[in-house]
Structure formats: C-alpha cells, structure tokens
Write a protein that holds these residues in place. Structure first.
Motif, PDB file in Angstrom:
ATOM      1  N   GLU A 130      75.248  94.075  72.068  1.00 55.61           N
ATOM      2  CA  GLU A 130      76.292  95.091  72.223  1.00 55.61           C
ATOM      3  C   GLU A 130      75.935  96.370  71.469  1.00 55.61           C
ATOM      4  O   GLU A 130      76.082  97.474  71.997  1.00 55.61           O
ATOM      5  CB  GLU A 130      77.635  94.557  71.722  1.00 55.61           C
ATOM      6  CG  GLU A 130      78.775  95.567  71.839  1.00 55.61           C
ATOM      7  CD  GLU A 130      80.090  95.036  71.308  1.00 55.61           C
ATOM      8  OE1 GLU A 130      81.083  95.779  71.361  1.00 55.61           O
ATOM      9  OE2 GLU A 130      80.122  93.880  70.833  1.00 55.61           O
ATOM     10  N   ALA A 133      73.141  98.157  73.316  1.00 57.54           N
ATOM     11  CA  ALA A 133      73.644  98.820  74.521  1.00 57.54           C
ATOM     12  C   ALA A 133      74.408 100.087  74.166  1.00 57.54           C
ATOM     13  O   ALA A 133      74.296 101.115  74.858  1.00 57.54           O
ATOM     14  CB  ALA A 133      74.542  97.862  75.298  1.00 57.54           C
ATOM     15  N   ASN A 134      75.179 100.039  73.082  1.00 58.70           N
ATOM     16  CA  ASN A 134      75.916 101.229  72.655  1.00 58.70           C
ATOM     17  C   ASN A 134      74.970 102.354  72.257  1.00 58.70           C
ATOM     18  O   ASN A 134      75.231 103.531  72.543  1.00 58.70           O
ATOM     19  CB  ASN A 134      76.838 100.879  71.487  1.00 58.70           C
ATOM     20  CG  ASN A 134      78.032 100.049  71.910  1.00 58.70           C
ATOM     21  OD1 ASN A 134      78.404 100.027  73.084  1.00 58.70           O
ATOM     22  ND2 ASN A 134      78.636  99.356  70.952  1.00 58.70           N
ATOM     23  N   LEU A 136      71.893 102.875  73.395  1.00 63.48           N
ATOM     24  CA  LEU A 136      71.251 103.419  74.595  1.00 63.48           C
ATOM     25  C   LEU A 136      72.235 104.258  75.402  1.00 63.48           C
ATOM     26  O   LEU A 136      71.864 105.300  75.971  1.00 63.48           O
ATOM     27  CB  LEU A 136      70.677 102.280  75.428  1.00 63.48           C
ATOM     28  CG  LEU A 136      69.567 101.461  74.754  1.00 63.48           C
ATOM     29  CD1 LEU A 136      69.125 100.318  75.648  1.00 63.48           C
ATOM     30  CD2 LEU A 136      68.387 102.349  74.363  1.00 63.48           C
ATOM     31  N   SER A 137      73.487 103.833  75.452  1.00 68.06           N
ATOM     32  CA  SER A 137      74.509 104.605  76.147  1.00 68.06           C
ATOM     33  C   SER A 137      74.728 105.949  75.460  1.00 68.06           C
ATOM     34  O   SER A 137      74.853 106.996  76.124  1.00 68.06           O
ATOM     35  CB  SER A 137      75.817 103.818  76.190  1.00 68.06           C
ATOM     36  OG  SER A 137      76.847 104.577  76.786  1.00 68.06           O
ATOM     37  N   ALA A 138      74.771 105.952  74.115  1.00 67.32           N
ATOM     38  CA  ALA A 138      74.945 107.200  73.373  1.00 67.32           C
ATOM     39  C   ALA A 138      73.750 108.125  73.556  1.00 67.32           C
ATOM     40  O   ALA A 138      73.914 109.349  73.645  1.00 67.32           O
ATOM     41  CB  ALA A 138      75.159 106.897  71.890  1.00 67.32           C
ATOM     42  N   ASP A 140      71.832 108.309  76.239  1.00 66.90           N
ATOM     43  CA  ASP A 140      71.971 108.890  77.574  1.00 66.90           C
ATOM     44  C   ASP A 140      73.036 109.985  77.581  1.00 66.90           C
ATOM     45  O   ASP A 140      72.859 111.043  78.203  1.00 66.90           O
ATOM     46  CB  ASP A 140      72.340 107.809  78.588  1.00 66.90           C
ATOM     47  CG  ASP A 140      71.210 106.821  78.836  1.00 66.90           C
ATOM     48  OD1 ASP A 140      70.059 107.146  78.491  1.00 66.90           O
ATOM     49  OD2 ASP A 140      71.480 105.732  79.366  1.00 66.90           O
ATOM     50  N   ARG A 141      74.151 109.738  76.893  1.00 66.96           N
ATOM     51  CA  ARG A 141      75.223 110.728  76.866  1.00 66.96           C
ATOM     52  C   ARG A 141      74.784 112.002  76.154  1.00 66.96           C
ATOM     53  O   ARG A 141      75.118 113.110  76.594  1.00 66.96           O
ATOM     54  CB  ARG A 141      76.470 110.135  76.183  1.00 66.96           C
ATOM     55  CG  ARG A 141      77.656 111.095  76.183  1.00 66.96           C
ATOM     56  CD  ARG A 141      78.901 110.467  75.567  1.00 66.96           C
ATOM     57  NE  ARG A 141      80.002 111.410  75.593  1.00 66.96           N
ATOM     58  CZ  ARG A 141      81.214 111.176  75.080  1.00 66.96           C
ATOM     59  NH1 ARG A 141      81.476 110.005  74.504  1.00 66.96           N
ATOM     60  NH2 ARG A 141      82.164 112.100  75.138  1.00 66.96           N
ATOM     61  N   ARG A 144      72.749 113.938  78.483  1.00 71.76           N
ATOM     62  CA  ARG A 144      73.505 114.381  79.651  1.00 71.76           C
ATOM     63  C   ARG A 144      74.538 115.461  79.304  1.00 71.76           C
ATOM     64  O   ARG A 144      74.687 116.453  80.021  1.00 71.76           O
ATOM     65  CB  ARG A 144      74.216 113.170  80.267  1.00 71.76           C
ATOM     66  CG  ARG A 144      74.942 113.455  81.574  1.00 71.76           C
ATOM     67  CD  ARG A 144      75.519 112.174  82.157  1.00 71.76           C
ATOM     68  NE  ARG A 144      76.519 111.560  81.305  1.00 71.76           N
ATOM     69  CZ  ARG A 144      76.363 110.417  80.637  1.00 71.76           C
ATOM     70  NH1 ARG A 144      75.224 109.745  80.739  1.00 71.76           N
ATOM     71  NH2 ARG A 144      77.332 109.922  79.882  1.00 71.76           N
ATOM     72  N   ARG A 192      67.291 105.577  70.537  1.00 68.18           N
ATOM     73  CA  ARG A 192      66.402 104.662  71.259  1.00 68.18           C
ATOM     74  C   ARG A 192      65.404 103.994  70.320  1.00 68.18           C
ATOM     75  O   ARG A 192      65.061 102.817  70.497  1.00 68.18           O
ATOM     76  CB  ARG A 192      65.679 105.421  72.379  1.00 68.18           C
ATOM     77  CG  ARG A 192      66.638 105.857  73.492  1.00 68.18           C
ATOM     78  CD  ARG A 192      65.932 106.564  74.630  1.00 68.18           C
ATOM     79  NE  ARG A 192      66.911 106.933  75.654  1.00 68.18           N
ATOM     80  CZ  ARG A 192      67.097 108.164  76.124  1.00 68.18           C
ATOM     81  NH1 ARG A 192      66.341 109.152  75.681  1.00 68.18           N
ATOM     82  NH2 ARG A 192      68.022 108.396  77.036  1.00 68.18           N
TER      83      ARG A 192
END
Length: 269
Positions: A130, A133-134, A136-138, A140-141, A144, A192
């Motif tokens: 978890e 994943a958080n 990697l999501s951050a 990407d954000r 972006r 990352r």
C-alpha cells in the motif's frame, strides 16, 4: 550537487528528508558546526541540485548505476561523488527519513567511507504494498499536476508532531515553504526511488561502527517502538527519544537534536 558547509572537525554529512532539502538542517547545523565540519547536500532533483546526471562508476549487483533511473543506489552514488569532490575518505553520515535510506545505500555501496551513522526518524525495512502504491501514485500526480498545495497539505500532518502543529507555527510555515519550492520532477524521482529501495535490516545488522538512532516521541511515521527495533538490529547503537518532536525532529527540536548528536560525536571520537 549543491551543498551547504560550515564548521570544522569531524566531517558530518547530513542527508535531508522528503520532500524538503538541505535547508531543513539550518537550525541544527548552526549548533553542530561547533563540533563538526557539517556538510548538508540537496539530493538530486530537490533544492538546488539538478535531477539529471551522467552514469557513475559505482557498481550495483546488476551493473553500473544509471543516475537517471530512480534508486537509492543512484542517490548514494551522488553522495559518494561529493565525498570524492571534497577529498573526504571517511565521514559520519546522518540522515533523516529519506536521508536515512540514502545513508544506508551509501553504507551498502561503500562501507569503507562510513565512520558512523546518525539515523533520525527512519527505518531499514521496505514499504508495504500500500505504501509503495501510494508513492508511485504521488509521483505520477506530481508529474501530471505539479505539487502546488496538495503535497504540503498532505505531508505536514504526517511529518510534524502534534506539539509542533499546535505551538510552533513558524516551523509549520517554514516546512510548508520548503516543500512548496521543490520541483515536481524531483519529487517524482525521489518517490520512485524510495518505492524501489531494498530492505537494509541485514546490512545494518552487519555494521559494527557507531550508530546514533534518534526519534521524535510524536513520530507517527517511524514511531519510537520502530526506532527501538531499528537500534536493536545494530551491534553498536544508542537510541535517543526527543520529546515534543515528530518525524522531522531536527527541524522541530533542533537544540535537542544537536545536543544529542554533539554528545554522541564527542563519545565516539
């Protein structure tokens, strides 16, 4: 690699947390410079350090480190290159949170360069699924959307203790300002790299040099029990708990942090 340097004596390299830069050490550094030659670099892509660089000559098990690929090994290679640039054969390495991960990576890559470790509010184990994943999501954000607003607001409640958030508004504002100046691409790279870091428990278990483990008593990310467990894996470690501090103990309580480190440096020297 941009860095701040002051003081004379034992070389003490301080590696900053995420998502800030070497300015987090300013208050602690002004006290520590009476006891050591303090060197505080901005890690790659953060603060004033560039994100991209050439390949290094430092080897990983799979081959040469590629500096542009996010990894703790690449971050460690940057630190080793800085030591070479400054002509420092052996140093005491201090790291807070992410800085601790980088310090462990330096120990893995070049143990002969590490005379001692200060591990503040950090851990040796990897992230769970978890947490990874958080991250990697951050990352990407950040690429972006940029990091305006959301990064500091999501970070501050976790990295600052309840005492700081209630009574030290100047520290809250200082940390917020530092976070909001970080380049989104550097933030993404660091996330990352941390998501991909290896477990360092056995590495530390095999390190016989002196180690100071520091933890804020209000740290909710790497709490005191976790710090005690970390210290317990090290053959030659001392544990210091700092009241009224959270995950950024060197920023929240710089006098207490500096006193602990200076006292320890005096004993190991």
């Amino acid at each position: 690699m941009h860095f701040i340097e002051s003081g004379v004596g034992t070389p003490l390299v301080l590696l900053h947390a995420f998502p800030v830069d070497a300015r987090m050490w300013n208050a602690a550094r002004t006290s520590l410079e009476e006891h050591a030659r303090v060197i505080a670099p901005d890690q790659r892509g953060l603060g004033e350090s560039a994100l991209h660089g050439a390949s290094t000559g430092v080897d990983e098990p799979a081959g040469p480190v590629v500096r542009d690929r996010p990894s703790m090994a690449a971050a460690a290679a940057d630190v080793i290159a800085l030591l070479d640039e400054l002509g420092l054969e052996r140093v005491v390495l201090g790291g807070c949170s992410m800085g601790g991960y980088v310090a462990m990576a330096v120990l893995r890559a070049a143990p002969e360069r590490v005379a001692g470790l200060v591990l503040a509010d950090t851990k040796a184990v990897t992230d769970n699924e978890e947490q990874r994943a958080n991250r990697l999501s951050a990352a990407d954000r950040a690429e972006r959307e940029g990091t305006d607003g959301w990064l500091s607001e999501s970070t501050l409640p976790n990295v600052l203790g309840t005492t700081t958030r209630a009574d030290r508004l100047e520290v809250v504002n200082e940390v917020r300002d530092i976070i909001e100046t970080q380049p989104p691409e550097g933030v993404a790279w660091a996330q990352r790299a941390m998501a991909d870091r290896p477990d360092s428990t056995e590495l530390l278990r095999g390190y016989s040099g002196p180690v100071l483990v520091v933890v804020g008593e209000e740290d909710v990310m790497t709490p005191p029990d976790s710090a005690a467990e970390l210290a317990g894996t090290l053959p030659n470690a001392e544990l210091v708990r700092i009241p009224g501090a959270g995950h950024l103990s060197p920023v929240e309580t710089p006098a207490a942090f500096s006193e602990a480190v200076a006292s320890w440096l005096g004993r190991i020297s």
